[in-house]
Design a protein around this motif. Structure first.
Motif, PDB file in Angstrom:
ATOM      1  N   VAL A   1      -8.154 -10.761 -21.320  1.00 23.82           N
ATOM      2  CA  VAL A   1      -7.446 -11.934 -21.844  1.00 23.82           C
ATOM      3  C   VAL A   1      -7.623 -13.124 -20.915  1.00 23.82           C
ATOM      4  O   VAL A   1      -7.861 -14.258 -21.362  1.00 23.82           O
ATOM      5  CB  VAL A   1      -5.949 -11.611 -22.043  1.00 23.82           C
ATOM      6  CG1 VAL A   1      -5.189 -12.848 -22.506  1.00 23.82           C
ATOM      7  CG2 VAL A   1      -5.781 -10.484 -23.053  1.00 23.82           C
TER       8      VAL A   1
ATOM      9  N   SER B   1      -2.851 -13.130 -16.695  1.00 20.23           N
ATOM     10  CA  SER B   1      -3.901 -13.733 -17.520  1.00 20.23           C
ATOM     11  C   SER B   1      -3.896 -15.248 -17.400  1.00 20.23           C
ATOM     12  O   SER B   1      -4.947 -15.881 -17.207  1.00 20.23           O
ATOM     13  CB  SER B   1      -3.714 -13.333 -18.986  1.00 20.23           C
ATOM     14  OG  SER B   1      -3.766 -11.947 -19.155  1.00 20.23           O
TER      15      SER B   1
ATOM     16  N   ASN C   1     -10.961  -2.672 -21.888  1.00 21.17           N
ATOM     17  CA  ASN C   1      -9.878  -2.541 -20.906  1.00 21.17           C
ATOM     18  C   ASN C   1      -9.623  -1.093 -20.487  1.00 21.17           C
ATOM     19  O   ASN C   1      -9.193  -0.841 -19.365  1.00 21.17           O
ATOM     20  CB  ASN C   1      -8.589  -3.196 -21.420  1.00 21.17           C
ATOM     21  CG  ASN C   1      -8.206  -2.736 -22.800  1.00 21.17           C
ATOM     22  OD1 ASN C   1      -8.489  -1.613 -23.205  1.00 21.17           O
ATOM     23  ND2 ASN C   1      -7.555  -3.616 -23.554  1.00 21.17           N
TER      24      ASN C   1
ATOM     25  N   LEU D   1      -3.400  -8.187 -26.386  1.00 22.16           N
ATOM     26  CA  LEU D   1      -2.815  -7.587 -25.192  1.00 22.16           C
ATOM     27  C   LEU D   1      -1.863  -6.452 -25.562  1.00 22.16           C
ATOM     28  O   LEU D   1      -1.872  -5.388 -24.953  1.00 22.16           O
ATOM     29  CB  LEU D   1      -2.089  -8.662 -24.381  1.00 22.16           C
ATOM     30  CG  LEU D   1      -1.603  -8.304 -22.984  1.00 22.16           C
ATOM     31  CD1 LEU D   1      -1.666  -9.540 -22.087  1.00 22.16           C
ATOM     32  CD2 LEU D   1      -0.165  -7.807 -23.040  1.00 22.16           C
TER      33      LEU D   1
ATOM     34  N   SER E   1       1.177  -8.776 -17.517  1.00 20.23           N
ATOM     35  CA  SER E   1      -0.211  -8.972 -17.941  1.00 20.23           C
ATOM     36  C   SER E   1      -0.465 -10.404 -18.379  1.00 20.23           C
ATOM     37  O   SER E   1      -1.488 -11.003 -18.019  1.00 20.23           O
ATOM     38  CB  SER E   1      -0.552  -8.006 -19.080  1.00 20.23           C
ATOM     39  OG  SER E   1      -0.377  -6.664 -18.685  1.00 20.23           O
TER      40      SER E   1
ATOM     41  N   LEU F   1      -5.259  -4.953 -18.378  1.00 25.75           N
ATOM     42  CA  LEU F   1      -5.005  -5.700 -19.611  1.00 25.75           C
ATOM     43  C   LEU F   1      -5.290  -7.193 -19.429  1.00 25.75           C
ATOM     44  O   LEU F   1      -5.788  -7.857 -20.349  1.00 25.75           O
ATOM     45  CB  LEU F   1      -3.550  -5.514 -20.039  1.00 25.75           C
ATOM     46  CG  LEU F   1      -3.169  -4.132 -20.582  1.00 25.75           C
ATOM     47  CD1 LEU F   1      -1.655  -3.998 -20.679  1.00 25.75           C
ATOM     48  CD2 LEU F   1      -3.807  -3.884 -21.934  1.00 25.75           C
ATOM     49  N   ALA F   2      -4.980  -7.717 -18.250  1.00 21.76           N
ATOM     50  CA  ALA F   2      -5.074  -9.158 -18.040  1.00 21.76           C
ATOM     51  C   ALA F   2      -6.502  -9.640 -17.858  1.00 21.76           C
ATOM     52  O   ALA F   2      -6.787 -10.811 -18.124  1.00 21.76           O
ATOM     53  CB  ALA F   2      -4.252  -9.558 -16.806  1.00 21.76           C
TER      54      ALA F   2
ATOM     55  N   GLN G   1      -4.111 -14.192 -28.273  1.00 21.17           N
ATOM     56  CA  GLN G   1      -4.533 -13.124 -27.369  1.00 21.17           C
ATOM     57  C   GLN G   1      -3.392 -12.188 -26.998  1.00 21.17           C
ATOM     58  O   GLN G   1      -3.629 -11.051 -26.576  1.00 21.17           O
ATOM     59  CB  GLN G   1      -5.137 -13.725 -26.093  1.00 21.17           C
ATOM     60  CG  GLN G   1      -6.503 -14.355 -26.299  1.00 21.17           C
ATOM     61  CD  GLN G   1      -7.511 -13.366 -26.848  1.00 21.17           C
ATOM     62  OE1 GLN G   1      -7.610 -12.234 -26.378  1.00 21.17           O
ATOM     63  NE2 GLN G   1      -8.265 -13.788 -27.853  1.00 21.17           N
TER      64      GLN G   1
END
Length: 316
Positions: free
Chosen positions: A192, A109, A144, A250, A105, A188-189, A246
């Motif tokens: 972020v 990101s 998310n 995450l 992730s 998730l990415a 961040q």
């Protein structure tokens, strides 16, 4: 530089101690008796008292806290109240899933942030810049877990390119496991990466306005060469700082996303432990997550010192 690292190490230790105290106190004030949860509401009072004593929950809180910390320093996490197995066995299996998910992730990101942020900065106030910043703002706004559901509908149900959830186990092959983690890591990415993209753009534009950059351009250096040789290194300093911050978001996001995709990682483990009032598991997992966040921020501070020569010069 040595003084800078020493101060950061002391801060790291103090933060870990503070985090452990907060986690223990929060678990103490939460309602619910682990022994009663394990035995059920129909259990006799004598049975509950016996199990409470067996679990060591009848001891004073300070004694239990010090015993927990002493065990951690020796690598002993205790035994799960609900599963009757060492906590480390539960954590180890979940960590082997959550850690690769978090790494995938954060890599996605950073990749998204650099590509979008640099392109937007290089095309400041043009159509590409405005479009990408609008998309990034949308990415920041989307929860998310909702994005995870959309990704499942698109890539798993409609296109059938990727699995909708579950984890096959590393014994089934690395490629198969990474494929199972691709959609969760993308969910998730996205948030972020969108935040980091905006930070990257702002940082690059700010460095572009510096005198030494204007001098380089005046000497005939192209915009691309100026960006890679003079701008990027200094522009990455605030990006690294925000990346460390961040990373905490995450990790907390994995708690929800893992449950959406039915992935047996640390997030799923801690939610099951909370439902079972398995406080020893919750304490260790939450402290582990906090430690990971603190360590990442520590590494970011060190990288900050490596990138920014002013910290070396003043040995702050």
């Amino acid at each position: 530089m040595s003084v800078f690292i020493a101060k950061r190490v002391l801060t790291l230790i103090a933060t870990l101690i503070g985090a452990s105290m907060v986690i223990f106190l929060v678990m103490e004030i939460l309602p619910g008796d682990p022994a009663l949860v394990i035995l059920g509401v129909d259990a006799s009072e004598s049975a509950v008292q016996t199990l409470t004593k067996e679990l060591g929950l009848d001891r004073p809180p300070l004694e239990r806290y010090l015993s927990w910390i002493a065990g951690l320093m020796q690598g002993e996490l205790g035994n799960s109240y609900a599963y009757k197995v060492p906590v480390w066995e539960l954590v180890q299996g979940a960590l082997l899933i959550t850690l690769p998910l978090a790494i995938m992730s954060i890599i996605l990101s950073i990749a998204l942030a650099l590509v979008i942020g640099l392109y937007a900065a290089a095309n400041h106030n043009k159509a590409g810049d405005v479009t990408l910043m609008g998309i990034s703002q949308l990415g920041i706004s989307i929860p998310n877990f909702w994005l995870a559901i959309l990704l499942i509908i698109l890539f798993a149900i409609e296109l059938r390119w990727l699995p909708a959830g579950g984890f096959p186990g590393w014994e089934e092959g690395v490629l198969k496991c990474l494929t199972a983690l691709l959609l969760p890591s993308l969910a998730l990415a996205t948030v972020v990466g969108a935040i980091l993209a905006r930070i990257t753009r702002s940082s690059v534009l700010e460095v572009f306005r510096e005198d030494y950059v204007r001098t380089a351009r005046a000497k005939g250096l192209s915009q691309r060469a100026t960006l890679w040789r003079h701008v990027l290194r200094n522009a990455l300093i605030p990006v690294l700082t925000v990346t460390g911050i961040q990373f905490a978001a995450l990790l907390t996001g994995t708690v929800v996303v893992e449950n959406v995709f039915h992935i047996p990682g640390l997030g799923s483990l801690v939610l099951k432990a909370i439902n079972n009032r398995d406080t020893i598991v919750v304490e260790n997992v939450v402290l582990l997550l906090a430690t990971m966040v603190i360590m990442v921020n520590f590494l970011v501070d060190i990288l900050y010192a490596v990138i920014d020569p002013r910290l070396k010069a003043h040995d702050i």
